[in-house]
Scaffold this motif. Structure first.
Motif, PDB file in Angstrom:
ATOM      1  N   LEU A  31      -1.858   1.687  -4.854  1.00 61.73           N
ATOM      2  CA  LEU A  31      -1.618   3.135  -4.882  1.00 61.73           C
ATOM      3  C   LEU A  31      -2.250   3.828  -3.680  1.00 61.73           C
ATOM      4  CD1 LEU A  31      -2.041   4.194  -8.618  1.00 61.73           C
ATOM      5  CD2 LEU A  31       0.041   4.140  -7.239  1.00 61.73           C
ATOM      6  N   THR A  32      -3.459   3.449  -3.345  1.00 58.07           N
ATOM      7  CA  THR A  32      -4.147   4.050  -2.215  1.00 58.07           C
ATOM      8  C   THR A  32      -3.397   3.793  -0.917  1.00 58.07           C
ATOM      9  OG1 THR A  32      -6.260   3.773  -3.342  1.00 58.07           O
ATOM     10  CG2 THR A  32      -6.352   4.148  -0.970  1.00 58.07           C
ATOM     11  N   SER A  33      -2.764   2.629  -0.815  1.00 61.02           N
ATOM     12  CA  SER A  33      -2.038   2.287   0.417  1.00 61.02           C
ATOM     13  C   SER A  33      -0.897   3.263   0.710  1.00 61.02           C
ATOM     14  CB  SER A  33      -1.506   0.856   0.351  1.00 61.02           C
ATOM     15  OG  SER A  33      -0.400   0.759  -0.515  1.00 61.02           O
ATOM     16  N   LEU A  34      -0.428   3.965  -0.301  1.00 58.13           N
ATOM     17  CA  LEU A  34       0.650   4.935  -0.093  1.00 58.13           C
ATOM     18  C   LEU A  34       0.168   6.216   0.584  1.00 58.13           C
ATOM     19  CD1 LEU A  34       2.476   4.670  -3.536  1.00 58.13           C
ATOM     20  CD2 LEU A  34       3.147   3.635  -1.361  1.00 58.13           C
ATOM     21  N   PHE A  35      -1.134   6.449   0.565  1.00 54.96           N
ATOM     22  CA  PHE A  35      -1.663   7.728   1.031  1.00 54.96           C
ATOM     23  C   PHE A  35      -2.580   7.616   2.235  1.00 54.96           C
ATOM     24  CE2 PHE A  35      -0.910   7.991  -3.555  1.00 54.96           C
ATOM     25  CZ  PHE A  35       0.076   8.961  -3.557  1.00 54.96           C
ATOM     26  N   VAL A  36      -2.653   6.448   2.843  1.00 55.96           N
ATOM     27  CA  VAL A  36      -3.525   6.254   4.003  1.00 55.96           C
ATOM     28  C   VAL A  36      -2.669   6.210   5.266  1.00 55.96           C
ATOM     29  CG1 VAL A  36      -5.306   5.053   2.686  1.00 55.96           C
ATOM     30  CG2 VAL A  36      -3.475   3.743   3.771  1.00 55.96           C
ATOM     31  N   PRO A  37      -3.295   6.279   6.432  1.00 54.09           N
ATOM     32  CA  PRO A  37      -2.524   6.161   7.677  1.00 54.09           C
ATOM     33  C   PRO A  37      -1.760   4.834   7.747  1.00 54.09           C
ATOM     34  CG  PRO A  37      -4.746   6.936   8.133  1.00 54.09           C
ATOM     35  CD  PRO A  37      -4.701   6.581   6.681  1.00 54.09           C
ATOM     36  N   ALA A  38      -0.703   4.835   8.527  1.00 54.14           N
ATOM     37  CA  ALA A  38       0.214   3.693   8.592  1.00 54.14           C
ATOM     38  C   ALA A  38      -0.475   2.391   8.978  1.00 54.14           C
ATOM     39  CB  ALA A  38       1.343   4.001   9.566  1.00 54.14           C
ATOM     40  N   GLN A  39      -1.526   2.457   9.791  1.00 53.60           N
ATOM     41  CA  GLN A  39      -2.211   1.238  10.211  1.00 53.60           C
ATOM     42  C   GLN A  39      -2.940   0.570   9.051  1.00 53.60           C
ATOM     43  OE1 GLN A  39      -2.312   4.392  11.438  1.00 53.60           O
ATOM     44  NE2 GLN A  39      -3.809   4.396  13.089  1.00 53.60           N
ATOM     45  N   ALA A  40      -3.462   1.354   8.128  1.00 56.14           N
ATOM     46  CA  ALA A  40      -4.241   0.813   7.007  1.00 56.14           C
ATOM     47  C   ALA A  40      -3.359   0.420   5.824  1.00 56.14           C
ATOM     48  CB  ALA A  40      -5.278   1.839   6.559  1.00 56.14           C
ATOM     49  N   GLU A  41      -2.159   0.950   5.768  1.00 55.32           N
ATOM     50  CA  GLU A  41      -1.290   0.714   4.613  1.00 55.32           C
ATOM     51  C   GLU A  41      -1.042  -0.766   4.334  1.00 55.32           C
ATOM     52  OE1 GLU A  41       3.272   1.488   3.122  1.00 55.32           O
ATOM     53  OE2 GLU A  41       2.488   2.709   4.756  1.00 55.32           O
ATOM     54  N   PRO A  42      -0.601  -1.560   5.320  1.00 62.18           N
ATOM     55  CA  PRO A  42      -0.329  -2.967   5.006  1.00 62.18           C
ATOM     56  C   PRO A  42      -1.577  -3.745   4.587  1.00 62.18           C
ATOM     57  CG  PRO A  42       0.408  -2.445   7.244  1.00 62.18           C
ATOM     58  CD  PRO A  42      -0.248  -1.236   6.693  1.00 62.18           C
ATOM     59  N   VAL A  43      -2.704  -3.419   5.185  1.00 63.15           N
ATOM     60  CA  VAL A  43      -3.941  -4.135   4.843  1.00 63.15           C
ATOM     61  C   VAL A  43      -4.300  -3.886   3.384  1.00 63.15           C
ATOM     62  CG1 VAL A  43      -6.409  -4.331   5.347  1.00 63.15           C
ATOM     63  CG2 VAL A  43      -4.771  -4.076   7.216  1.00 63.15           C
ATOM     64  N   LEU A  44      -4.309  -2.618   2.987  1.00 66.97           N
ATOM     65  CA  LEU A  44      -4.639  -2.292   1.598  1.00 66.97           C
ATOM     66  C   LEU A  44      -3.617  -2.873   0.631  1.00 66.97           C
ATOM     67  CD1 LEU A  44      -5.843   1.418   1.826  1.00 66.97           C
ATOM     68  CD2 LEU A  44      -7.208  -0.611   1.316  1.00 66.97           C
ATOM     69  N   ALA A  45      -2.344  -2.803   0.991  1.00 69.15           N
ATOM     70  CA  ALA A  45      -1.296  -3.308   0.100  1.00 69.15           C
ATOM     71  C   ALA A  45      -1.379  -4.827  -0.053  1.00 69.15           C
ATOM     72  CB  ALA A  45       0.076  -2.897   0.621  1.00 69.15           C
ATOM     73  N   ILE A  46      -1.665  -5.528   1.024  1.00 67.74           N
ATOM     74  CA  ILE A  46      -1.761  -6.996   0.941  1.00 67.74           C
ATOM     75  C   ILE A  46      -2.987  -7.404   0.134  1.00 67.74           C
ATOM     76  CG2 ILE A  46      -2.172  -9.082   2.315  1.00 67.74           C
ATOM     77  CD1 ILE A  46      -0.283  -7.769   4.439  1.00 67.74           C
ATOM     78  N   VAL A  47      -4.118  -6.762   0.381  1.00 66.23           N
ATOM     79  CA  VAL A  47      -5.326  -7.073  -0.399  1.00 66.23           C
ATOM     80  C   VAL A  47      -5.097  -6.718  -1.875  1.00 66.23           C
ATOM     81  CG1 VAL A  47      -7.764  -6.490  -0.729  1.00 66.23           C
ATOM     82  CG2 VAL A  47      -6.877  -6.873   1.564  1.00 66.23           C
ATOM     83  N   GLY A  48      -4.456  -5.571  -2.122  1.00 65.31           N
ATOM     84  CA  GLY A  48      -4.146  -5.185  -3.504  1.00 65.31           C
ATOM     85  C   GLY A  48      -3.209  -6.170  -4.177  1.00 65.31           C
ATOM     86  N   SER A  49      -2.197  -6.623  -3.456  1.00 64.19           N
ATOM     87  CA  SER A  49      -1.251  -7.597  -4.011  1.00 64.19           C
ATOM     88  C   SER A  49      -1.937  -8.915  -4.327  1.00 64.19           C
ATOM     89  CB  SER A  49      -0.106  -7.853  -3.028  1.00 64.19           C
ATOM     90  OG  SER A  49       0.663  -6.695  -2.853  1.00 64.19           O
ATOM     91  N   LEU A  50      -2.770  -9.389  -3.408  1.00 61.04           N
ATOM     92  CA  LEU A  50      -3.494 -10.642  -3.652  1.00 61.04           C
ATOM     93  C   LEU A  50      -4.441 -10.518  -4.840  1.00 61.04           C
ATOM     94  CD1 LEU A  50      -4.285 -11.763   0.003  1.00 61.04           C
ATOM     95  CD2 LEU A  50      -2.747 -12.893  -1.627  1.00 61.04           C
ATOM     96  N   THR A  51      -5.065  -9.360  -4.975  1.00 65.93           N
ATOM     97  CA  THR A  51      -5.965  -9.125  -6.111  1.00 65.93           C
ATOM     98  C   THR A  51      -5.177  -9.108  -7.421  1.00 65.93           C
ATOM     99  OG1 THR A  51      -7.396  -7.836  -4.653  1.00 65.93           O
ATOM    100  CG2 THR A  51      -7.758  -7.595  -7.013  1.00 65.93           C
ATOM    101  N   LEU A  52      -4.004  -8.470  -7.414  1.00 66.38           N
ATOM    102  CA  LEU A  52      -3.168  -8.452  -8.612  1.00 66.38           C
ATOM    103  C   LEU A  52      -2.658  -9.849  -8.976  1.00 66.38           C
ATOM    104  CD1 LEU A  52      -0.985  -5.228  -8.346  1.00 66.38           C
ATOM    105  CD2 LEU A  52      -2.510  -5.869 -10.201  1.00 66.38           C
ATOM    106  N   ILE A  53      -2.244 -10.602  -7.978  1.00 61.81           N
ATOM    107  CA  ILE A  53      -1.791 -11.973  -8.238  1.00 61.81           C
ATOM    108  C   ILE A  53      -2.926 -12.776  -8.871  1.00 61.81           C
ATOM    109  CG2 ILE A  53      -1.115 -14.139  -7.119  1.00 61.81           C
ATOM    110  CD1 ILE A  53       0.426 -12.363  -5.058  1.00 61.81           C
ATOM    111  N   SER A  54      -4.115 -12.643  -8.311  1.00 61.67           N
ATOM    112  CA  SER A  54      -5.275 -13.353  -8.858  1.00 61.67           C
ATOM    113  C   SER A  54      -5.572 -12.923 -10.285  1.00 61.67           C
ATOM    114  CB  SER A  54      -6.508 -13.107  -7.980  1.00 61.67           C
ATOM    115  OG  SER A  54      -6.284 -13.571  -6.677  1.00 61.67           O
TER     116      SER A  54
END
Length: 123
Positions: free
Chosen positions: A81-104
């Motif tokens: 959710l946070t990745s939707l509201f941050v600058p474009a450079q940070a979005e993929p990093v937060l989304a990938i870390v969030g996705s990996l955390t959810l998968i785990s």
């Protein structure tokens, strides 16, 4: 089954984040890349992820009483959710870390459910 579906959906979100820049870099696939980059695609991916998360983790906690998957899932979804509201450079990093955390979280939850059902006694 719910946790496998949740892990797959989170993985799809991660693939989206990883391959959208690649598609945009390819000149012939720019239309597909632009479509993948649209805001509504993010919401389209988040809707089923959130539904599976709410359907799976809290109900599973009742069975195995381990809060780790629930906390990890909450953290992962918060990062998405946070990745939707941050600058474009940070979005993929937060989304990938969030996705990996959810998968785990989903895979841990599945393992805990399988181990708790194998230790339970029939009525």
């Amino acid at each position: 089954m719910k946790d496998l579906l949740g892990a797959c959906l989170s993985g799809l979100c991660m693939v989206h984040c990883l391959f959208t820049p690649v598609l945009l870099a390819l000149g012939s696939a720019a239309a597909i890349g632009t479509w993948f980059e649209s805001e509504w695609v993010h919401y389209l991916l988040l809707a089923p992820i959130s539904l599976i998360l709410v359907w799976s983790l809290p109900l599973s906690w009742i069975k195995h009483r381990n809060t780790k998957p629930l906390l990890m899932g909450s953290l992962g979804f918060s990062l998405l959710l946070t990745s939707l509201f941050v600058p474009a450079q940070a979005e993929p990093v937060l989304a990938i870390v969030g996705s990996l955390t959810l998968i785990s979280a989903h895979l841990l939850n599945r393992r805990l459910l399988n181990s708790s059902s194998s230790h339970s006694f029939p009525d």
